[in-house]
Design a protein around this motif. Structure first.
Motif, PDB file in Angstrom:
ATOM      1  N   LEU A  29      16.845  27.653  27.758  1.00 32.59           N
ATOM      2  CA  LEU A  29      16.637  26.571  28.715  1.00 32.59           C
ATOM      3  C   LEU A  29      17.363  26.865  30.025  1.00 32.59           C
ATOM      4  O   LEU A  29      16.822  26.650  31.116  1.00 32.59           O
ATOM      5  N   MET A  30      18.587  27.391  29.917  1.00 27.35           N
ATOM      6  CA  MET A  30      19.345  27.748  31.111  1.00 27.35           C
ATOM      7  C   MET A  30      18.633  28.834  31.914  1.00 27.35           C
ATOM      8  O   MET A  30      18.587  28.792  33.151  1.00 27.35           O
ATOM      9  N   ARG A  31      18.066  29.800  31.211  1.00 27.28           N
ATOM     10  CA  ARG A  31      17.359  30.874  31.921  1.00 27.28           C
ATOM     11  C   ARG A  31      16.164  30.305  32.684  1.00 27.28           C
ATOM     12  O   ARG A  31      15.903  30.711  33.833  1.00 27.28           O
ATOM     13  N   ALA A  32      15.443  29.386  32.072  1.00 32.85           N
ATOM     14  CA  ALA A  32      14.292  28.784  32.745  1.00 32.85           C
ATOM     15  C   ALA A  32      14.717  28.043  34.007  1.00 32.85           C
ATOM     16  O   ALA A  32      14.037  28.120  35.048  1.00 32.85           O
ATOM     17  N   VAL A  33      15.834  27.325  33.939  1.00 31.23           N
ATOM     18  CA  VAL A  33      16.316  26.598  35.117  1.00 31.23           C
ATOM     19  C   VAL A  33      16.763  27.588  36.191  1.00 31.23           C
ATOM     20  O   VAL A  33      16.425  27.445  37.372  1.00 31.23           O
ATOM     21  N   ARG A  34      17.514  28.618  35.810  1.00 26.49           N
ATOM     22  CA  ARG A  34      17.987  29.609  36.783  1.00 26.49           C
ATOM     23  C   ARG A  34      16.831  30.318  37.474  1.00 26.49           C
ATOM     24  O   ARG A  34      16.923  30.666  38.653  1.00 26.49           O
ATOM     25  N   GLU A  35      15.742  30.567  36.737  1.00 23.92           N
ATOM     26  CA  GLU A  35      14.609  31.285  37.312  1.00 23.92           C
ATOM     27  C   GLU A  35      13.652  30.386  38.089  1.00 23.92           C
ATOM     28  O   GLU A  35      12.582  30.818  38.508  1.00 23.92           O
ATOM     29  N   GLY A  36      14.033  29.114  38.263  1.00 25.27           N
ATOM     30  CA  GLY A  36      13.280  28.246  39.158  1.00 25.27           C
ATOM     31  C   GLY A  36      12.072  27.567  38.560  1.00 25.27           C
ATOM     32  O   GLY A  36      11.112  27.251  39.278  1.00 25.27           O
ATOM     33  N   HIS A  37      12.098  27.300  37.258  1.00 27.41           N
ATOM     34  CA  HIS A  37      10.952  26.653  36.615  1.00 27.41           C
ATOM     35  C   HIS A  37      10.982  25.133  36.726  1.00 27.41           C
ATOM     36  O   HIS A  37      10.023  24.473  36.339  1.00 27.41           O
ATOM     37  N   GLY A  38      12.080  24.562  37.225  1.00 25.56           N
ATOM     38  CA  GLY A  38      12.113  23.120  37.379  1.00 25.56           C
ATOM     39  C   GLY A  38      13.533  22.584  37.393  1.00 25.56           C
ATOM     40  O   GLY A  38      14.511  23.332  37.483  1.00 25.56           O
ATOM     41  N   VAL A  39      13.623  21.256  37.283  1.00 24.41           N
ATOM     42  CA  VAL A  39      14.907  20.556  37.219  1.00 24.41           C
ATOM     43  C   VAL A  39      15.291  20.421  35.757  1.00 24.41           C
ATOM     44  O   VAL A  39      14.503  19.937  34.940  1.00 24.41           O
ATOM     45  N   GLY A  40      16.506  20.847  35.412  1.00 21.33           N
ATOM     46  CA  GLY A  40      16.926  20.828  34.022  1.00 21.33           C
ATOM     47  C   GLY A  40      17.925  19.724  33.726  1.00 21.33           C
ATOM     48  O   GLY A  40      18.807  19.421  34.533  1.00 21.33           O
ATOM     49  N   LEU A  41      17.759  19.118  32.557  1.00 16.45           N
ATOM     50  CA  LEU A  41      18.746  18.189  32.018  1.00 16.45           C
ATOM     51  C   LEU A  41      19.603  18.985  31.041  1.00 16.45           C
ATOM     52  O   LEU A  41      19.128  19.416  29.984  1.00 16.45           O
ATOM     53  N   LEU A  42      20.874  19.198  31.411  1.00 15.33           N
ATOM     54  CA  LEU A  42      21.731  20.101  30.655  1.00 15.33           C
ATOM     55  C   LEU A  42      23.108  19.481  30.442  1.00 15.33           C
ATOM     56  O   LEU A  42      23.589  18.716  31.282  1.00 15.33           O
ATOM     57  N   PRO A  43      23.758  19.822  29.326  1.00 18.91           N
ATOM     58  CA  PRO A  43      25.167  19.440  29.196  1.00 18.91           C
ATOM     59  C   PRO A  43      25.974  20.151  30.283  1.00 18.91           C
ATOM     60  O   PRO A  43      25.659  21.285  30.653  1.00 18.91           O
ATOM     61  N   VAL A  44      26.999  19.496  30.787  1.00 14.11           N
ATOM     62  CA  VAL A  44      27.810  20.100  31.850  1.00 14.11           C
ATOM     63  C   VAL A  44      28.378  21.436  31.408  1.00 14.11           C
ATOM     64  O   VAL A  44      28.434  22.394  32.186  1.00 14.11           O
ATOM     65  N   TYR A  45      28.769  21.532  30.122  1.00 16.04           N
ATOM     66  CA  TYR A  45      29.362  22.789  29.670  1.00 16.04           C
ATOM     67  C   TYR A  45      28.378  23.951  29.743  1.00 16.04           C
ATOM     68  O   TYR A  45      28.774  25.101  29.870  1.00 16.04           O
ATOM     69  N   ALA A  46      27.074  23.661  29.648  1.00 19.43           N
ATOM     70  CA  ALA A  46      26.080  24.740  29.658  1.00 19.43           C
ATOM     71  C   ALA A  46      25.885  25.328  31.051  1.00 19.43           C
ATOM     72  O   ALA A  46      25.602  26.517  31.198  1.00 19.43           O
ATOM     73  N   GLY A  47      26.022  24.488  32.089  1.00 23.10           N
ATOM     74  CA  GLY A  47      25.696  24.978  33.428  1.00 23.10           C
ATOM     75  C   GLY A  47      26.842  25.041  34.401  1.00 23.10           C
ATOM     76  O   GLY A  47      26.638  25.375  35.571  1.00 23.10           O
ATOM     77  N   TRP A  48      28.074  24.775  33.923  1.00 21.44           N
ATOM     78  CA  TRP A  48      29.169  24.655  34.884  1.00 21.44           C
ATOM     79  C   TRP A  48      29.434  25.952  35.639  1.00 21.44           C
ATOM     80  O   TRP A  48      29.705  25.936  36.837  1.00 21.44           O
ATOM     81  N   GLU A  49      29.335  27.102  34.968  1.00 24.76           N
ATOM     82  CA  GLU A  49      29.623  28.359  35.663  1.00 24.76           C
ATOM     83  C   GLU A  49      28.541  28.680  36.678  1.00 24.76           C
ATOM     84  O   GLU A  49      28.830  29.161  37.785  1.00 24.76           O
ATOM     85  N   ASP A  50      27.272  28.415  36.328  1.00 24.51           N
ATOM     86  CA  ASP A  50      26.179  28.663  37.279  1.00 24.51           C
ATOM     87  C   ASP A  50      26.318  27.759  38.500  1.00 24.51           C
ATOM     88  O   ASP A  50      26.023  28.185  39.629  1.00 24.51           O
ATOM     89  N   VAL A  51      26.740  26.518  38.297  1.00 19.61           N
ATOM     90  CA  VAL A  51      26.945  25.611  39.421  1.00 19.61           C
ATOM     91  C   VAL A  51      28.108  26.099  40.280  1.00 19.61           C
ATOM     92  O   VAL A  51      28.018  26.136  41.516  1.00 19.61           O
ATOM     93  N   ARG A  52      29.184  26.516  39.639  1.00 19.02           N
ATOM     94  CA  ARG A  52      30.352  26.995  40.381  1.00 19.02           C
ATOM     95  C   ARG A  52      30.016  28.229  41.215  1.00 19.02           C
ATOM     96  O   ARG A  52      30.497  28.387  42.339  1.00 19.02           O
ATOM     97  N   GLU A  53      29.177  29.121  40.660  1.00 10.61           N
ATOM     98  CA  GLU A  53      28.824  30.356  41.354  1.00 10.61           C
ATOM     99  C   GLU A  53      27.655  30.189  42.313  1.00 10.61           C
ATOM    100  O   GLU A  53      27.272  31.138  43.014  1.00 10.61           O
ATOM    101  N   GLY A  54      27.057  29.001  42.367  1.00 10.91           N
ATOM    102  CA  GLY A  54      25.980  28.739  43.305  1.00 10.91           C
ATOM    103  C   GLY A  54      24.600  29.120  42.814  1.00 10.91           C
ATOM    104  O   GLY A  54      23.628  29.020  43.568  1.00 10.91           O
ATOM    105  N   ARG A  55      24.485  29.569  41.578  1.00  7.41           N
ATOM    106  CA  ARG A  55      23.165  29.921  41.045  1.00  7.41           C
ATOM    107  C   ARG A  55      22.338  28.681  40.746  1.00  7.41           C
ATOM    108  O   ARG A  55      21.113  28.737  40.724  1.00  7.41           O
ATOM    109  N   LEU A  56      23.017  27.559  40.501  1.00  2.11           N
ATOM    110  CA  LEU A  56      22.347  26.280  40.302  1.00  2.11           C
ATOM    111  C   LEU A  56      22.978  25.238  41.216  1.00  2.11           C
ATOM    112  O   LEU A  56      24.161  25.342  41.579  1.00  2.11           O
ATOM    113  N   VAL A  57      22.186  24.247  41.555  1.00  2.15           N
ATOM    114  CA  VAL A  57      22.644  23.170  42.442  1.00  2.15           C
ATOM    115  C   VAL A  57      22.508  21.840  41.698  1.00  2.15           C
ATOM    116  O   VAL A  57      21.447  21.544  41.134  1.00  2.15           O
TER     117      VAL A  57
END
Length: 309
Positions: free
Chosen positions: A225-253
């Protein structure tokens, strides 16, 4: 009665047939059959009724099985207590962890525990849908849920927060998302829900909003699911723990940052079956996880770690 025969009998009952019991015990079917006959001779009663399709417990067999389980648990607990006096914990623990949380955060903790306690062997399952711990032969299960099972022992570990996020490239294509209603025009990615369409609830202080959505992609495997969100397939509903590093590094907004979405569970629990005498190994693992998991940055309220640079 011979304790080894009682253990063989318990294994037969839990395996459901002699062949499977032999496989689990590392002996032949005929050896298991002989052990059963010997135990029935010692008990002076028929313990199992053999049909063409399965083995059925007789009334004496049911009684011996229930008492046998308690006897074996007591023996295991006694051995663990004796081992602990020598400062060496021994035993075997079967643990189930959620896939995304397990891959990212729990795997290093379990390996650290294994290093600390070389006398304890672990069997680790990565699964999100363990319901019956006895049938699945699980000693300890970590589960994200809002309603832990009432017939199990549930130890509350920490809160699980959820967020909406997307890749910068997707947001550039879709346009700004300013209100919950704007989600309806987006491709929505989320864990599985029972219905094709569902209501997403979001809170902002004392304000509450609901949006009916039809998910574009669903998966309980968060790495996918994280890969799909990172590759631009849509808006993801994710636990904060799953996406916190991508958000910190700017890969996700983060999307609609001031709104807090409701996910599939808001707490992390350690779940076990009711047992007055859990092994020392099981108790050691539970206590280790209860201390270490809440101390992780992603669960400790370290909001700075969740903000992009």
């Amino acid at each position: 009665m011979d304790l080894n025969l009682i253990q063989a009998f318990v294994d037969i009952v839990e395996a459901g047939n002699l062949s499977e019991a032999g496989r689990r015990r590392g002996v032949t079917r005929s050896q298991v059959s002989r052990q059963l006959r010997e135990l029935e001779h010692q008990a002076g009663a028929q313990l199992l009724r053999r049909t063409t399709r399965r083995l059925e417990l007789t009334e004496p067999g049911r009684s011996l099985y229930q008492h046998g389980l308690r006897i074996l648990q007591e023996v295991a607990s006694a051995q663990a207590e004796i081992d602990s006096l020598g400062k060496t914990l021994r035993g075997h623990v079967r643990i189930s962890v959620p896939t995304g949380l397990g891959d990212t955060f729990l795997a290093p903790l379990l390996l650290e525990f294994a290093d600390r306690h070389p006398g304890i062997t672990l069997r680790v399952f990565f699964a999100n849908r363990v319901v019956d711990l006895i049938a699945a032969e699980i000693d300890v299960a970590l589960k994200v849920t809002s309603q832990p099972p009432l017939d199990h022992v549930a130890r509350d570990i920490c809160a699980i927060d959820w967020q909406l996020c997307a890749a910068p490239a997707y947001l550039a294509r879709s346009g700004p998302l300013l209100a919950p209603a704007d989600l309806a025009r987006c491709q929505f990615l989320c864990p599985p829900y029972p219905a094709r369409r569902f209501i997403l609830t979001l809170d902002r202080g004392d304000q509450r909003d609901e949006v009916e959505l039809s998910p574009h992609l669903q998966s309980e495997h968060f790495p996918f699911l994280m890969r799909a969100v990172r590759e631009g397939h849509g808006v993801g509903l994710l636990p904060v723990y799953a996406g916190w590093e991508d958000v910190r590094e700017g890969r996700l907004v983060p999307v609609l940052k001031e709104w807090k979405p409701e996910g599939l569970g808001n707490r992390l629990f350690i779940i076990t079956t009711p047992n007055l005498h859990p092994s020392m190994a099981t108790r050691a693992l539970i206590e280790f996880l209860r201390q270490r998991i809440p101390a992780l940055d992603v669960f400790s309220g370290n909001a700075a770690a969740l903000d992009p640079p």
